[in-house]
Design a protein around this motif. Structure first.
Motif, PDB file in Angstrom:
ATOM      1  N   THR A  58       9.985 -17.753 -15.072  1.00  0.00           N
ATOM      2  CA  THR A  58       9.733 -18.170 -13.693  1.00  0.00           C
ATOM      3  C   THR A  58       8.480 -17.489 -13.176  1.00  0.00           C
ATOM      4  O   THR A  58       8.316 -16.277 -13.331  1.00  0.00           O
ATOM      5  CB  THR A  58      10.938 -17.785 -12.799  1.00  0.00           C
ATOM      6  OG1 THR A  58      12.131 -18.283 -13.385  1.00  0.00           O
ATOM      7  CG2 THR A  58      10.778 -18.354 -11.403  1.00  0.00           C
ATOM      8  N   ARG A  59       7.606 -18.297 -12.552  1.00  0.00           N
ATOM      9  CA  ARG A  59       6.353 -17.750 -12.011  1.00  0.00           C
ATOM     10  C   ARG A  59       5.947 -18.545 -10.775  1.00  0.00           C
ATOM     11  O   ARG A  59       6.474 -19.626 -10.525  1.00  0.00           O
ATOM     12  CB  ARG A  59       5.256 -17.812 -13.067  1.00  0.00           C
ATOM     13  CG  ARG A  59       4.905 -19.229 -13.493  1.00  0.00           C
ATOM     14  CD  ARG A  59       3.802 -19.238 -14.551  1.00  0.00           C
ATOM     15  NE  ARG A  59       3.409 -20.574 -14.887  1.00  0.00           N
ATOM     16  CZ  ARG A  59       3.951 -21.321 -15.839  1.00  0.00           C
ATOM     17  NH1 ARG A  59       4.940 -20.849 -16.560  1.00  0.00           N
ATOM     18  NH2 ARG A  59       3.522 -22.544 -16.076  1.00  0.00           N
ATOM     19  N   LEU A  60       5.009 -18.002 -10.017  1.00  0.00           N
ATOM     20  CA  LEU A  60       4.478 -18.725  -8.868  1.00  0.00           C
ATOM     21  C   LEU A  60       3.818 -20.014  -9.351  1.00  0.00           C
ATOM     22  O   LEU A  60       3.186 -20.036 -10.407  1.00  0.00           O
ATOM     23  CB  LEU A  60       3.454 -17.874  -8.114  1.00  0.00           C
ATOM     24  CG  LEU A  60       4.012 -16.665  -7.382  1.00  0.00           C
ATOM     25  CD1 LEU A  60       2.869 -15.835  -6.795  1.00  0.00           C
ATOM     26  CD2 LEU A  60       4.973 -17.096  -6.291  1.00  0.00           C
ATOM     27  N   ALA A  61       3.967 -21.071  -8.568  1.00  0.00           N
ATOM     28  CA  ALA A  61       3.399 -22.373  -8.935  1.00  0.00           C
ATOM     29  C   ALA A  61       1.946 -22.456  -8.483  1.00  0.00           C
ATOM     30  O   ALA A  61       1.598 -21.956  -7.413  1.00  0.00           O
ATOM     31  CB  ALA A  61       4.208 -23.492  -8.291  1.00  0.00           C
ATOM     32  N   PRO A  62       1.111 -23.115  -9.284  1.00  0.00           N
ATOM     33  CA  PRO A  62      -0.284 -23.275  -8.890  1.00  0.00           C
ATOM     34  C   PRO A  62      -0.456 -24.329  -7.788  1.00  0.00           C
ATOM     35  O   PRO A  62      -1.474 -24.345  -7.111  1.00  0.00           O
ATOM     36  CB  PRO A  62      -0.982 -23.707 -10.178  1.00  0.00           C
ATOM     37  CG  PRO A  62       0.102 -24.366 -10.980  1.00  0.00           C
ATOM     38  CD  PRO A  62       1.367 -23.650 -10.621  1.00  0.00           C
ATOM     39  N   ARG A  78       9.125 -27.674 -11.199  1.00  0.00           N
ATOM     40  CA  ARG A  78       8.383 -27.036 -10.114  1.00  0.00           C
ATOM     41  C   ARG A  78       9.021 -27.435  -8.794  1.00  0.00           C
ATOM     42  O   ARG A  78       9.283 -28.610  -8.546  1.00  0.00           O
ATOM     43  CB  ARG A  78       6.928 -27.451 -10.102  1.00  0.00           C
ATOM     44  CG  ARG A  78       6.150 -26.714  -9.002  1.00  0.00           C
ATOM     45  CD  ARG A  78       4.747 -27.229  -8.767  1.00  0.00           C
ATOM     46  NE  ARG A  78       3.983 -27.373  -9.965  1.00  0.00           N
ATOM     47  CZ  ARG A  78       3.099 -28.376 -10.160  1.00  0.00           C
ATOM     48  NH1 ARG A  78       2.911 -29.297  -9.243  1.00  0.00           N
ATOM     49  NH2 ARG A  78       2.429 -28.450 -11.271  1.00  0.00           N
ATOM     50  N   GLY A  79       9.276 -26.449  -7.965  1.00  0.00           N
ATOM     51  CA  GLY A  79       9.854 -26.722  -6.659  1.00  0.00           C
ATOM     52  C   GLY A  79       9.837 -25.486  -5.789  1.00  0.00           C
ATOM     53  O   GLY A  79       9.298 -24.440  -6.160  1.00  0.00           O
ATOM     54  N   ARG A  80      10.450 -25.622  -4.619  1.00  0.00           N
ATOM     55  CA  ARG A  80      10.543 -24.510  -3.672  1.00  0.00           C
ATOM     56  C   ARG A  80      11.837 -23.751  -3.967  1.00  0.00           C
ATOM     57  O   ARG A  80      12.912 -24.326  -3.947  1.00  0.00           O
ATOM     58  CB  ARG A  80      10.537 -25.026  -2.246  1.00  0.00           C
ATOM     59  CG  ARG A  80      10.461 -23.929  -1.209  1.00  0.00           C
ATOM     60  CD  ARG A  80      10.509 -24.490   0.205  1.00  0.00           C
ATOM     61  NE  ARG A  80       9.501 -25.490   0.462  1.00  0.00           N
ATOM     62  CZ  ARG A  80       8.301 -25.226   0.985  1.00  0.00           C
ATOM     63  NH1 ARG A  80       7.979 -23.996   1.306  1.00  0.00           N
ATOM     64  NH2 ARG A  80       7.444 -26.202   1.195  1.00  0.00           N
ATOM     65  N   LEU A  81      11.713 -22.453  -4.251  1.00  0.00           N
ATOM     66  CA  LEU A  81      12.853 -21.630  -4.616  1.00  0.00           C
ATOM     67  C   LEU A  81      13.469 -21.013  -3.368  1.00  0.00           C
ATOM     68  O   LEU A  81      12.783 -20.353  -2.584  1.00  0.00           O
ATOM     69  CB  LEU A  81      12.429 -20.520  -5.579  1.00  0.00           C
ATOM     70  CG  LEU A  81      13.564 -19.691  -6.174  1.00  0.00           C
ATOM     71  CD1 LEU A  81      14.398 -20.544  -7.114  1.00  0.00           C
ATOM     72  CD2 LEU A  81      13.003 -18.488  -6.905  1.00  0.00           C
ATOM     73  N   VAL A  90      18.473 -21.895  -5.390  1.00  0.00           N
ATOM     74  CA  VAL A  90      18.372 -23.352  -5.372  1.00  0.00           C
ATOM     75  C   VAL A  90      16.902 -23.701  -5.505  1.00  0.00           C
ATOM     76  O   VAL A  90      16.056 -23.155  -4.792  1.00  0.00           O
ATOM     77  CB  VAL A  90      18.947 -23.939  -4.067  1.00  0.00           C
ATOM     78  CG1 VAL A  90      18.690 -25.433  -3.990  1.00  0.00           C
ATOM     79  CG2 VAL A  90      20.437 -23.634  -3.960  1.00  0.00           C
ATOM     80  N   LEU A  91      16.602 -24.611  -6.423  1.00  0.00           N
ATOM     81  CA  LEU A  91      15.252 -25.124  -6.581  1.00  0.00           C
ATOM     82  C   LEU A  91      15.215 -26.515  -5.957  1.00  0.00           C
ATOM     83  O   LEU A  91      15.901 -27.422  -6.423  1.00  0.00           O
ATOM     84  CB  LEU A  91      14.857 -25.191  -8.057  1.00  0.00           C
ATOM     85  CG  LEU A  91      13.413 -25.588  -8.313  1.00  0.00           C
ATOM     86  CD1 LEU A  91      12.465 -24.480  -7.851  1.00  0.00           C
ATOM     87  CD2 LEU A  91      13.198 -25.892  -9.784  1.00  0.00           C
ATOM     88  N   ALA A  92      14.441 -26.667  -4.893  1.00  0.00           N
ATOM     89  CA  ALA A  92      14.293 -27.956  -4.223  1.00  0.00           C
ATOM     90  C   ALA A  92      13.087 -28.677  -4.816  1.00  0.00           C
ATOM     91  O   ALA A  92      11.962 -28.169  -4.763  1.00  0.00           O
ATOM     92  CB  ALA A  92      14.107 -27.753  -2.722  1.00  0.00           C
ATOM     93  N   THR A 114       9.232 -19.899  -1.622  1.00  0.00           N
ATOM     94  CA  THR A 114       7.936 -20.074  -2.269  1.00  0.00           C
ATOM     95  C   THR A 114       8.027 -21.100  -3.394  1.00  0.00           C
ATOM     96  O   THR A 114       9.065 -21.278  -4.012  1.00  0.00           O
ATOM     97  CB  THR A 114       7.468 -18.719  -2.851  1.00  0.00           C
ATOM     98  OG1 THR A 114       7.394 -17.774  -1.787  1.00  0.00           O
ATOM     99  CG2 THR A 114       6.109 -18.829  -3.498  1.00  0.00           C
ATOM    100  N   TRP A 115       6.918 -21.751  -3.671  1.00  0.00           N
ATOM    101  CA  TRP A 115       6.837 -22.716  -4.771  1.00  0.00           C
ATOM    102  C   TRP A 115       6.728 -21.971  -6.091  1.00  0.00           C
ATOM    103  O   TRP A 115       5.901 -21.076  -6.243  1.00  0.00           O
ATOM    104  CB  TRP A 115       5.634 -23.630  -4.579  1.00  0.00           C
ATOM    105  CG  TRP A 115       5.850 -24.595  -3.474  1.00  0.00           C
ATOM    106  CD1 TRP A 115       5.572 -24.404  -2.151  1.00  0.00           C
ATOM    107  CD2 TRP A 115       6.404 -25.902  -3.576  1.00  0.00           C
ATOM    108  NE1 TRP A 115       5.928 -25.512  -1.428  1.00  0.00           N
ATOM    109  CE2 TRP A 115       6.436 -26.449  -2.278  1.00  0.00           C
ATOM    110  CE3 TRP A 115       6.880 -26.656  -4.639  1.00  0.00           C
ATOM    111  CZ2 TRP A 115       6.924 -27.721  -2.022  1.00  0.00           C
ATOM    112  CZ3 TRP A 115       7.365 -27.928  -4.388  1.00  0.00           C
ATOM    113  CH2 TRP A 115       7.381 -28.446  -3.091  1.00  0.00           C
ATOM    114  N   VAL A 116       7.596 -22.352  -7.044  1.00  0.00           N
ATOM    115  CA  VAL A 116       7.618 -21.719  -8.358  1.00  0.00           C
ATOM    116  C   VAL A 116       7.686 -22.781  -9.454  1.00  0.00           C
ATOM    117  O   VAL A 116       8.027 -23.931  -9.193  1.00  0.00           O
ATOM    118  CB  VAL A 116       8.822 -20.752  -8.518  1.00  0.00           C
ATOM    119  CG1 VAL A 116       8.763 -19.622  -7.499  1.00  0.00           C
ATOM    120  CG2 VAL A 116      10.140 -21.499  -8.440  1.00  0.00           C
TER     121      VAL A 116
END
Length: 132
Positions: A58-62, A78-81, A90-92, A114-116
Protein backbone atom coordinates in the motif's frame (compact mmCIF):
# COMPACT_ATOMS: atom_id res chain seq x y z
CA UNK A 1 -20.86 -2.28 -8.57
CA UNK A 2 -22.15 -3.31 -11.98
CA UNK A 3 -19.44 -4.97 -14.05
CA UNK A 4 -18.98 -7.09 -17.15
CA UNK A 5 -16.96 -10.29 -16.85
CA UNK A 6 -15.38 -12.59 -19.40
CA UNK A 7 -14.14 -16.10 -18.74
CA UNK A 8 -10.35 -16.52 -18.74
CA UNK A 9 -8.16 -19.65 -18.80
CA UNK A 10 -7.02 -20.87 -15.38
CA UNK A 11 -4.04 -23.01 -14.40
CA UNK A 12 -6.05 -24.40 -11.45
CA UNK A 13 -8.83 -26.81 -12.53
CA UNK A 14 -11.14 -25.89 -9.64
CA UNK A 15 -10.63 -22.11 -9.93
CA UNK A 16 -12.67 -19.95 -12.31
CA UNK A 17 -10.89 -16.81 -13.48
CA UNK A 18 -12.56 -13.83 -15.12
CA UNK A 19 -11.46 -10.51 -16.52
CA UNK A 20 -13.64 -7.98 -14.76
CA UNK A 21 -14.43 -4.77 -16.64
CA UNK A 22 -15.45 -2.00 -14.24
CA UNK A 23 -16.22 1.68 -14.84
CA UNK A 24 -12.70 2.42 -13.50
CA UNK A 25 -10.60 -0.28 -15.21
CA UNK A 26 -10.15 -4.02 -15.60
CA UNK A 27 -8.15 -6.95 -14.19
CA UNK A 28 -8.16 -10.74 -14.01
CA UNK A 29 -9.57 -12.02 -10.69
CA UNK A 30 -11.11 -15.14 -9.14
CA UNK A 31 -14.84 -15.74 -9.78
CA UNK A 32 -16.85 -17.03 -6.80
CA UNK A 33 -20.24 -17.37 -8.44
CA UNK A 34 -21.65 -20.26 -10.43
CA UNK A 35 -19.06 -21.23 -13.07
CA UNK A 36 -21.64 -21.35 -15.89
CA UNK A 37 -22.60 -17.71 -15.05
CA UNK A 38 -19.05 -16.36 -15.07
CA UNK A 39 -19.35 -14.41 -18.33
CA UNK A 40 -21.78 -11.52 -18.52
CA UNK A 41 -23.07 -8.53 -16.61
CA UNK A 42 -23.19 -8.76 -12.81
CA UNK A 43 -23.54 -6.73 -9.66
CA UNK A 44 -20.54 -7.80 -7.59
CA UNK A 45 -18.87 -7.48 -4.24
CA UNK A 46 -15.09 -7.50 -3.96
CA UNK A 47 -13.34 -9.77 -1.47
CA UNK A 48 -9.61 -9.53 -0.79
CA UNK A 49 -7.76 -12.25 1.10
CA UNK A 50 -4.71 -10.14 1.96
CA UNK A 51 -4.14 -7.48 4.59
CA UNK A 52 -3.08 -4.01 3.60
CA UNK A 53 0.51 -3.39 4.68
CA UNK A 54 1.61 0.21 4.61
CA UNK A 55 4.81 0.63 2.59
CA UNK A 56 4.68 -3.00 1.44
CA UNK A 57 1.57 -3.41 -0.73
CA UNK A 58 0.00 0.00 0.00
CA UNK A 59 1.31 3.43 -0.99
CA UNK A 60 0.11 6.94 -1.73
CA UNK A 61 -1.57 7.18 -5.13
CA UNK A 62 -0.08 9.38 -7.84
CA UNK A 63 -3.63 10.39 -8.94
CA UNK A 64 -6.79 11.17 -7.01
CA UNK A 65 -9.13 9.01 -9.07
CA UNK A 66 -10.33 5.41 -8.71
CA UNK A 67 -8.76 2.67 -10.79
CA UNK A 68 -8.60 -1.11 -11.19
CA UNK A 69 -5.65 -2.48 -13.17
CA UNK A 70 -3.17 -5.31 -13.56
CA UNK A 71 0.48 -4.70 -12.88
CA UNK A 72 3.34 -7.22 -12.62
CA UNK A 73 0.99 -10.15 -11.99
CA UNK A 74 -1.01 -8.29 -9.35
CA UNK A 75 -4.34 -6.51 -9.13
CA UNK A 76 -3.93 -2.86 -8.18
CA UNK A 77 -6.89 -1.04 -6.62
CA UNK A 78 -6.75 2.75 -6.33
CA UNK A 79 -9.19 4.59 -4.13
CA UNK A 80 -9.73 6.74 -1.07
CA UNK A 81 -8.71 4.88 2.10
CA UNK A 82 -10.93 5.35 5.14
CA UNK A 83 -9.56 3.94 8.39
CA UNK A 84 -12.26 2.32 10.51
CA UNK A 85 -12.01 1.32 14.15
CA UNK A 86 -9.69 -1.58 14.83
CA UNK A 87 -7.76 -3.32 12.09
CA UNK A 88 -10.32 -2.44 9.41
CA UNK A 89 -10.25 -0.02 6.49
CA UNK A 90 -12.54 0.74 3.58
CA UNK A 91 -11.27 1.52 0.10
CA UNK A 92 -13.76 3.67 -1.81
CA UNK A 93 -13.43 3.17 -5.58
CA UNK A 94 -16.06 5.16 -7.42
CA UNK A 95 -19.45 3.70 -6.49
CA UNK A 96 -17.88 0.61 -4.88
CA UNK A 97 -16.36 0.02 -1.46
CA UNK A 98 -13.95 -2.76 -0.50
CA UNK A 99 -13.67 -3.79 3.15
CA UNK A 100 -10.05 -4.57 4.04
CA UNK A 101 -8.09 -5.76 7.05
CA UNK A 102 -5.07 -3.74 8.12
CA UNK A 103 -1.88 -5.60 8.93
CA UNK A 104 1.40 -4.46 10.41
CA UNK A 105 2.82 -1.97 9.68
CA UNK A 106 -0.47 -0.04 9.73
CA UNK A 107 -0.87 3.19 7.79
CA UNK A 108 -0.31 6.38 9.77
CA UNK A 109 -3.48 8.06 11.08
CA UNK A 110 -2.72 11.04 8.83
CA UNK A 111 -3.46 8.82 5.81
CA UNK A 112 -7.19 8.61 6.64
CA UNK A 113 -9.18 9.89 3.67
CA UNK A 114 -6.16 9.88 1.35
CA UNK A 115 -5.91 8.32 -2.11
CA UNK A 116 -3.85 5.13 -2.11
CA UNK A 117 -2.91 2.25 -4.38
CA UNK A 118 -2.98 -1.28 -2.99
CA UNK A 119 -1.45 -4.22 -4.84
CA UNK A 120 -2.78 -7.75 -4.25
CA UNK A 121 -1.95 -11.16 -5.69
CA UNK A 122 -4.46 -12.12 -8.38
CA UNK A 123 -5.40 -15.29 -6.46
CA UNK A 124 -6.42 -13.18 -3.44
CA UNK A 125 -8.91 -10.92 -5.23
CA UNK A 126 -12.35 -12.48 -5.62
CA UNK A 127 -15.70 -11.40 -7.05
CA UNK A 128 -19.01 -12.50 -5.56
CA UNK A 129 -22.09 -11.82 -7.68
CA UNK A 130 -25.37 -10.81 -6.09
CA UNK A 131 -28.89 -9.96 -7.25
CA UNK A 132 -30.70 -6.73 -6.53
Amino acid sequence: MLVRTELMPSSEPDQVMVRVHTPVGHAVVVWRGEPHEAAGGHFIEWSVGEDILWGVNTRLAPLAEPEVREEAGCVVLRGRLELVEGPVAVLAMGDSQVLLEVGSPPPPDSIDGTWVEISFSVENVELYPYSL
